[in-house]
Scaffold this motif. Structure first.
Motif, PDB file in Angstrom:
ATOM      1  N   ILE A  14       0.842  -1.194   0.000  1.00  0.00           N
ATOM      2  CA  ILE A  14       0.000   0.000   0.000  1.00  0.00           C
ATOM      3  C   ILE A  14       0.883   1.254   0.000  1.00  0.00           C
ATOM      4  CG2 ILE A  14      -1.826   1.276   1.189  1.00  0.00           C
ATOM      5  CD1 ILE A  14      -2.597  -1.302   2.614  1.00  0.00           C
ATOM      6  N   PRO A  15       1.019   1.938  -1.139  1.00  0.00           N
ATOM      7  CA  PRO A  15       1.715   3.230  -1.131  1.00  0.00           C
ATOM      8  C   PRO A  15       0.840   4.243  -0.397  1.00  0.00           C
ATOM      9  CG  PRO A  15       1.503   2.317  -3.356  1.00  0.00           C
ATOM     10  CD  PRO A  15       0.577   1.559  -2.476  1.00  0.00           C
ATOM     11  N   ALA A  16       1.421   5.063   0.451  1.00  0.00           N
ATOM     12  CA  ALA A  16       0.601   6.002   1.224  1.00  0.00           C
ATOM     13  C   ALA A  16       1.348   7.307   1.458  1.00  0.00           C
ATOM     14  CB  ALA A  16       0.220   5.375   2.559  1.00  0.00           C
ATOM     15  N   VAL A  26      -8.224   0.904   6.020  1.00  0.00           N
ATOM     16  CA  VAL A  26      -7.815   0.036   4.912  1.00  0.00           C
ATOM     17  C   VAL A  26      -7.239  -1.269   5.450  1.00  0.00           C
ATOM     18  CG1 VAL A  26      -6.253  -0.211   2.939  1.00  0.00           C
ATOM     19  CG2 VAL A  26      -7.367   1.994   3.379  1.00  0.00           C
ATOM     20  N   ILE A  27      -6.320  -1.159   6.381  1.00  0.00           N
ATOM     21  CA  ILE A  27      -5.671  -2.353   6.938  1.00  0.00           C
ATOM     22  C   ILE A  27      -6.683  -3.232   7.668  1.00  0.00           C
ATOM     23  CG2 ILE A  27      -3.912  -3.159   8.572  1.00  0.00           C
ATOM     24  CD1 ILE A  27      -2.436  -0.466   7.926  1.00  0.00           C
ATOM     25  N   ARG A  28      -7.591  -2.610   8.393  1.00  0.00           N
ATOM     26  CA  ARG A  28      -8.618  -3.357   9.143  1.00  0.00           C
ATOM     27  C   ARG A  28      -9.464  -4.230   8.229  1.00  0.00           C
ATOM     28  NH1 ARG A  28     -13.616   0.113  10.800  1.00  0.00           N
ATOM     29  NH2 ARG A  28     -13.922  -0.274   8.553  1.00  0.00           N
ATOM     30  N   ASP A  29      -9.767  -3.746   7.025  1.00  0.00           N
ATOM     31  CA  ASP A  29     -10.681  -4.450   6.133  1.00  0.00           C
ATOM     32  C   ASP A  29     -10.002  -5.467   5.220  1.00  0.00           C
ATOM     33  OD1 ASP A  29     -12.709  -3.013   7.262  1.00  0.00           O
ATOM     34  OD2 ASP A  29     -13.095  -1.738   5.517  1.00  0.00           O
ATOM     35  N   ILE A  30      -8.688  -5.576   5.285  1.00  0.00           N
ATOM     36  CA  ILE A  30      -7.983  -6.575   4.472  1.00  0.00           C
ATOM     37  C   ILE A  30      -8.220  -7.956   5.073  1.00  0.00           C
ATOM     38  CG2 ILE A  30      -5.699  -7.414   3.766  1.00  0.00           C
ATOM     39  CD1 ILE A  30      -4.822  -4.482   3.596  1.00  0.00           C
ATOM     40  N   ASN A  51      -0.077   5.191  12.570  1.00  0.00           N
ATOM     41  CA  ASN A  51      -1.397   4.558  12.490  1.00  0.00           C
ATOM     42  C   ASN A  51      -1.331   3.227  11.754  1.00  0.00           C
ATOM     43  OD1 ASN A  51      -2.343   6.792  13.804  1.00  0.00           O
ATOM     44  ND2 ASN A  51      -3.444   7.657  12.056  1.00  0.00           N
ATOM     45  N   ALA A  52      -0.486   3.154  10.735  1.00  0.00           N
ATOM     46  CA  ALA A  52      -0.323   1.894  10.004  1.00  0.00           C
ATOM     47  C   ALA A  52       0.310   0.827  10.894  1.00  0.00           C
ATOM     48  CB  ALA A  52       0.520   2.115   8.759  1.00  0.00           C
ATOM     49  N   ALA A  53       1.313   1.218  11.665  1.00  0.00           N
ATOM     50  CA  ALA A  53       1.970   0.270  12.573  1.00  0.00           C
ATOM     51  C   ALA A  53       0.999  -0.222  13.642  1.00  0.00           C
ATOM     52  CB  ALA A  53       3.185   0.922  13.214  1.00  0.00           C
ATOM     53  N   LYS A  54       0.203   0.684  14.195  1.00  0.00           N
ATOM     54  CA  LYS A  54      -0.787   0.299  15.209  1.00  0.00           C
ATOM     55  C   LYS A  54      -1.807  -0.689  14.657  1.00  0.00           C
ATOM     56  CE  LYS A  54      -0.594   4.639  17.834  1.00  0.00           C
ATOM     57  NZ  LYS A  54      -1.334   5.897  18.163  1.00  0.00           N
ATOM     58  N   ALA A  55      -2.106  -0.559  13.365  1.00  0.00           N
ATOM     59  CA  ALA A  55      -3.084  -1.445  12.736  1.00  0.00           C
ATOM     60  C   ALA A  55      -2.486  -2.799  12.360  1.00  0.00           C
ATOM     61  CB  ALA A  55      -3.661  -0.770  11.498  1.00  0.00           C
ATOM     62  N   LYS A  84       9.436 -16.049  -0.373  1.00  0.00           N
ATOM     63  CA  LYS A  84       8.792 -15.157  -1.321  1.00  0.00           C
ATOM     64  C   LYS A  84       7.306 -15.496  -1.467  1.00  0.00           C
ATOM     65  CE  LYS A  84      12.752 -13.202  -2.241  1.00  0.00           C
ATOM     66  NZ  LYS A  84      13.585 -13.930  -1.255  1.00  0.00           N
ATOM     67  N   PRO A  85       6.490 -14.490  -1.699  1.00  0.00           N
ATOM     68  CA  PRO A  85       5.056 -14.722  -1.868  1.00  0.00           C
ATOM     69  C   PRO A  85       4.738 -15.302  -3.238  1.00  0.00           C
ATOM     70  CG  PRO A  85       5.544 -12.428  -2.215  1.00  0.00           C
ATOM     71  CD  PRO A  85       6.835 -13.057  -1.784  1.00  0.00           C
ATOM     72  N   GLU A  86       3.533 -15.823  -3.352  1.00  0.00           N
ATOM     73  CA  GLU A  86       3.032 -16.257  -4.656  1.00  0.00           C
ATOM     74  C   GLU A  86       2.366 -15.086  -5.369  1.00  0.00           C
ATOM     75  OE1 GLU A  86      -0.382 -19.172  -6.633  1.00  0.00           O
ATOM     76  OE2 GLU A  86       0.166 -19.419  -4.528  1.00  0.00           O
ATOM     77  N   ILE A  87       1.696 -14.244  -4.600  1.00  0.00           N
ATOM     78  CA  ILE A  87       0.902 -13.166  -5.183  1.00  0.00           C
ATOM     79  C   ILE A  87       1.197 -11.846  -4.473  1.00  0.00           C
ATOM     80  CG2 ILE A  87      -1.456 -12.296  -5.567  1.00  0.00           C
ATOM     81  CD1 ILE A  87      -2.385 -15.238  -5.556  1.00  0.00           C
ATOM     82  N   ILE A  88       1.281 -10.774  -5.269  1.00  0.00           N
ATOM     83  CA  ILE A  88       1.377  -9.426  -4.729  1.00  0.00           C
ATOM     84  C   ILE A  88       0.090  -8.686  -5.080  1.00  0.00           C
ATOM     85  CG2 ILE A  88       2.580  -7.206  -4.804  1.00  0.00           C
ATOM     86  CD1 ILE A  88       4.240  -9.357  -3.533  1.00  0.00           C
ATOM     87  N   VAL A  89      -0.477  -8.029  -4.092  1.00  0.00           N
ATOM     88  CA  VAL A  89      -1.662  -7.199  -4.316  1.00  0.00           C
ATOM     89  C   VAL A  89      -1.276  -5.747  -4.059  1.00  0.00           C
ATOM     90  CG1 VAL A  89      -4.001  -6.641  -3.551  1.00  0.00           C
ATOM     91  CG2 VAL A  89      -3.265  -9.037  -3.682  1.00  0.00           C
ATOM     92  N   PHE A  90      -1.666  -4.866  -4.959  1.00  0.00           N
ATOM     93  CA  PHE A  90      -1.475  -3.430  -4.777  1.00  0.00           C
ATOM     94  C   PHE A  90      -2.818  -2.802  -4.455  1.00  0.00           C
ATOM     95  CE2 PHE A  90       2.085  -4.702  -7.460  1.00  0.00           C
ATOM     96  CZ  PHE A  90       3.157  -4.040  -6.855  1.00  0.00           C
ATOM     97  N   LEU A  91      -2.801  -1.917  -3.485  1.00  0.00           N
ATOM     98  CA  LEU A  91      -4.039  -1.329  -2.974  1.00  0.00           C
ATOM     99  C   LEU A  91      -3.742   0.086  -2.501  1.00  0.00           C
ATOM    100  CD1 LEU A  91      -7.017  -1.895  -1.924  1.00  0.00           C
ATOM    101  CD2 LEU A  91      -5.951  -2.755   0.158  1.00  0.00           C
ATOM    102  N   ASP A  92      -4.648   1.018  -2.765  1.00  0.00           N
ATOM    103  CA  ASP A  92      -4.430   2.391  -2.323  1.00  0.00           C
ATOM    104  C   ASP A  92      -4.741   2.557  -0.837  1.00  0.00           C
ATOM    105  OD1 ASP A  92      -3.496   3.263  -4.720  1.00  0.00           O
ATOM    106  OD2 ASP A  92      -5.276   4.412  -5.288  1.00  0.00           O
ATOM    107  N   GLY A  93      -4.162   3.596  -0.241  1.00  0.00           N
ATOM    108  CA  GLY A  93      -4.311   3.815   1.191  1.00  0.00           C
ATOM    109  C   GLY A  93      -5.372   4.824   1.571  1.00  0.00           C
ATOM    110  N   ASP A  94      -6.190   5.265   0.599  1.00  0.00           N
ATOM    111  CA  ASP A  94      -7.155   6.333   0.871  1.00  0.00           C
ATOM    112  C   ASP A  94      -8.565   5.835   1.169  1.00  0.00           C
ATOM    113  OD1 ASP A  94      -8.038   5.503  -1.625  1.00  0.00           O
ATOM    114  OD2 ASP A  94      -7.332   7.284  -2.678  1.00  0.00           O
ATOM    115  N   TYR A  95      -8.749   4.528   1.202  1.00  0.00           N
ATOM    116  CA  TYR A  95     -10.035   3.885   1.508  1.00  0.00           C
ATOM    117  C   TYR A  95     -11.070   4.070   0.401  1.00  0.00           C
ATOM    118  CZ  TYR A  95     -13.117   1.528   4.909  1.00  0.00           C
ATOM    119  OH  TYR A  95     -13.919   0.612   5.573  1.00  0.00           O
ATOM    120  N   SER A  96     -10.619   4.370  -0.808  1.00  0.00           N
ATOM    121  CA  SER A  96     -11.544   4.437  -1.936  1.00  0.00           C
ATOM    122  C   SER A  96     -11.869   3.043  -2.454  1.00  0.00           C
ATOM    123  CB  SER A  96     -10.962   5.299  -3.060  1.00  0.00           C
ATOM    124  OG  SER A  96      -9.676   4.848  -3.424  1.00  0.00           O
TER     125      SER A  96
END
Length: 235
Positions: A14-16, A26-30, A51-55, A84-96
């Motif tokens: 998540i770029p932020a 955002v982190i809560r809903d993943i 806030n990201a670390a707390k989440a 290493k992961p199998e899949i990378i997911v990219f997601l925005d940090g603005d909750y859109s």
């Protein structure tokens, strides 16, 4: 739906930039089956990192401003992990985006071995005003040109996307700013990756967009998108 936690290793990047009010949501809903959430603070000056670390996220810093810089920083971190992961997911940090829809975004990869999946922000599931006119027009123009030059089936350049980790590395991503999403899709087309779009919901973001919310941002994003398309169309 299968239990993904037993099937694969999935990491989210998540770029932020100054997303203190939204990043925790955002982190809560993943979904819980995700192995690790990596938030890359792109020179944030607010409480985004704390806030990201707390989440519960892994928090990285990238002082060079640019969406692509942040994504590349997350990839560098993953490259140095022992597993290493199998899949990378990219997601925005603005909750859109709706992070809980991650399950259906990764489903084509896990169930049908698709290489890349784009979350398409379809009009019927898009909150009024969630996408500005420059965004809508830019998406239409970019995807129309990709259809014209590459016979592509894309309808969106949505930031909510999933890709096999090995396939992502093979793309040798390089864009540092606004062209990251279109670069990924163009390179995937050139490499004949299998891909799908899945419809996702999209809402008004929390805070002001750093790209579509400014004339300069919208213009620069448009220039970058067109530059990448014409570069690959005549390569």
């Amino acid at each position: 739906m299968k239990n993904y936690s037993e099937e694969s290793l999935i990491k989210v990047i998540i770029p932020a930039y100054n997303e203190a009010d939204s990043i925790g949501l955002v982190i809560r809903d993943i979904p819980q089956f995700v192995d690790e959430v990596i938030v890359v603070s792109n020179n944030s000056t607010d409480a985004t990192e704390g806030n990201a670390a707390k989440a519960g996220a892994t928090v990285l810093r990238e002082t060079r401003k640019g969406y692509g810089y942040a994504c590349l920083r997350g990839m560098d971190y993953i490259a140095n992990l022992p597993e290493k992961p199998e899949i990378i997911v990219f997601l925005d940090g603005d909750y859109s985006d709706f992070p809980q829809e991650l399950e259906k975004v990764v489903a084509p990869i896990l169930q049908r071995d698709v290489d890349m999946v784009i979350g398409a922000r379809v009009k019927r599931w898009r909150e009024k005003g969630a996408m500005t006119f420059p965004q809508i027009f830019g998406n239409w123009l970019a995807t129309s040109l990709m259809k014209l030059f590459f016979n592509a089936r894309f309808t969106d350049l949505g930031p909510f996307r999933a890709i096999k980790y090995g396939k992502l590395l093979a793309l040798e991503m390089e864009d540092k700013t606004y062209g990251w999403t279109v670069e990924m899709q163009l390179k995937a087309l050139k490499k004949n990756y299998s891909y799908e779009e899945v419809p996702v919901h999209y809402r008004n973001r929390i805070g002001v967009s750093k790209v579509s919310g400014t004339v300069k941002g919208a213009f620069m994003a448009g220039v970058k998108i067109l530059t990448w398309i014409f570069k690959y169309s005549f390569k």
